[in-house]
Design a protein around this motif. Sequence first.
Motif, PDB file in Angstrom:
ATOM      1  N   ASP A 180       0.829  -1.206   0.000  1.00 40.06           N
ATOM      2  CA  ASP A 180       0.000   0.000   0.000  1.00 40.06           C
ATOM      3  C   ASP A 180       0.866   1.261   0.000  1.00 40.06           C
ATOM      4  N   TYR A 181       1.960   1.221   0.738  1.00 35.75           N
ATOM      5  CA  TYR A 181       2.853   2.380   0.793  1.00 35.75           C
ATOM      6  C   TYR A 181       3.512   2.621  -0.568  1.00 35.75           C
ATOM      7  N   MET A 182       3.996   1.546  -1.210  1.00 35.29           N
ATOM      8  CA  MET A 182       4.634   1.688  -2.523  1.00 35.29           C
ATOM      9  C   MET A 182       3.653   2.210  -3.562  1.00 35.29           C
ATOM     10  N   LYS A 183       2.419   1.691  -3.540  1.00 38.75           N
ATOM     11  CA  LYS A 183       1.405   2.157  -4.480  1.00 38.75           C
ATOM     12  C   LYS A 183       1.110   3.641  -4.269  1.00 38.75           C
ATOM     13  N   ALA A 189       4.022  10.166  -7.254  1.00 39.67           N
ATOM     14  CA  ALA A 189       5.157  10.537  -8.097  1.00 39.67           C
ATOM     15  C   ALA A 189       4.781  10.634  -9.573  1.00 39.67           C
ATOM     16  N   PHE A 190       3.977   9.679 -10.056  1.00 38.72           N
ATOM     17  CA  PHE A 190       3.678   9.604 -11.489  1.00 38.72           C
ATOM     18  C   PHE A 190       2.244   9.995 -11.835  1.00 38.72           C
ATOM     19  N   GLY A 191       1.440  10.316 -10.825  1.00 37.75           N
ATOM     20  CA  GLY A 191       0.059  10.705 -11.081  1.00 37.75           C
ATOM     21  C   GLY A 191      -0.763   9.587 -11.692  1.00 37.75           C
ATOM     22  N   LEU A 192      -0.558   8.357 -11.236  1.00 41.07           N
ATOM     23  CA  LEU A 192      -1.261   7.204 -11.790  1.00 41.07           C
ATOM     24  C   LEU A 192      -2.593   7.000 -11.094  1.00 41.07           C
ATOM     25  N   SER A 193      -3.522   6.387 -11.821  1.00 44.22           N
ATOM     26  CA  SER A 193      -4.821   6.064 -11.242  1.00 44.22           C
ATOM     27  C   SER A 193      -4.738   4.737 -10.490  1.00 44.22           C
ATOM     28  N   ASP A 194      -5.795   4.421  -9.735  1.00 43.36           N
ATOM     29  CA  ASP A 194      -5.828   3.157  -8.994  1.00 43.36           C
ATOM     30  C   ASP A 194      -5.757   1.972  -9.952  1.00 43.36           C
ATOM     31  N   LYS A 195      -6.413   2.085 -11.101  1.00 43.73           N
ATOM     32  CA  LYS A 195      -6.407   1.002 -12.092  1.00 43.73           C
ATOM     33  C   LYS A 195      -5.000   0.773 -12.639  1.00 43.73           C
ATOM     34  N   LYS A 199      -2.606  -2.530 -11.960  1.00 49.11           N
ATOM     35  CA  LYS A 199      -2.071  -3.266 -13.102  1.00 49.11           C
ATOM     36  C   LYS A 199      -0.554  -3.363 -13.016  1.00 49.11           C
ATOM     37  N   LEU A 200       0.091  -2.284 -12.551  1.00 49.55           N
ATOM     38  CA  LEU A 200       1.542  -2.261 -12.433  1.00 49.55           C
ATOM     39  C   LEU A 200       2.039  -3.247 -11.391  1.00 49.55           C
TER      40      LEU A 200
END
Length: 240
Positions: A180-183, A189-195, A199-200
Amino acid sequence: MERPFDSRLRLVYETLEKTKQNFIFNFNQNDKILVWIVGFSVTAISLIISKISNIGENYSMCILKTVLLLLTTSIISGIIYRFSALLFLQKFQSIMFFLEGAFSKEKTMPTETQELKNPNDIHEIYQKIKNDFDHDYSDIIELYNQPQSTESKNYYVDYLKNEYERLAEWAKNEYQYADDYMKSVYKTAFGLSDKQINKLFGKNKDSFYLKLWSWICVISIAICLITFISVIIILAVNYE
């Protein structure tokens, strides 16, 4: 002496690193050849269309149209190869990252209790706890080995069983907290969505897409080479 299990993991880990290096080397060599072929094809098309050279005097219009078609096919297949190779490399790096983590020398605590051969053997439970979680309950073993009633001995066995399950649950929660911390850090940092984050960090490494892009790479580079060689043969055979 090294344990057979650890020895096999170490050998596989070292093989992965060599495989990765060989793959990158082979990819770079193929890429250099492809860039040269596509560059030559573009130049050849430019010369034929612009009619700067007297190539029309040596070949018929039918031959030139065939050569143009083959050169165009070579360029298109080369572009498809570069695009599919990029997607393949993304999947390949993801899978290699997963494998390197799985075969790494770093020892981690298990997140689930393992089945015991003798569930009521306190010494086996003690060794499991010590090996998996590096917790020493030798004081409990000393108490168990002292003259005790059967009820007291069963109490110590049950106590270590509960400790084994508690430590496994604790390790599981620690891993979940770390994930959870890494996510959260990646999202910030990268402005990624939960989806995108799921996936990553997902366990599914999309092996189907790895095979798909791999086949597209092989087919496209084969077409690129075949069409380019065909152009050379056609020009050589039909030269007047």
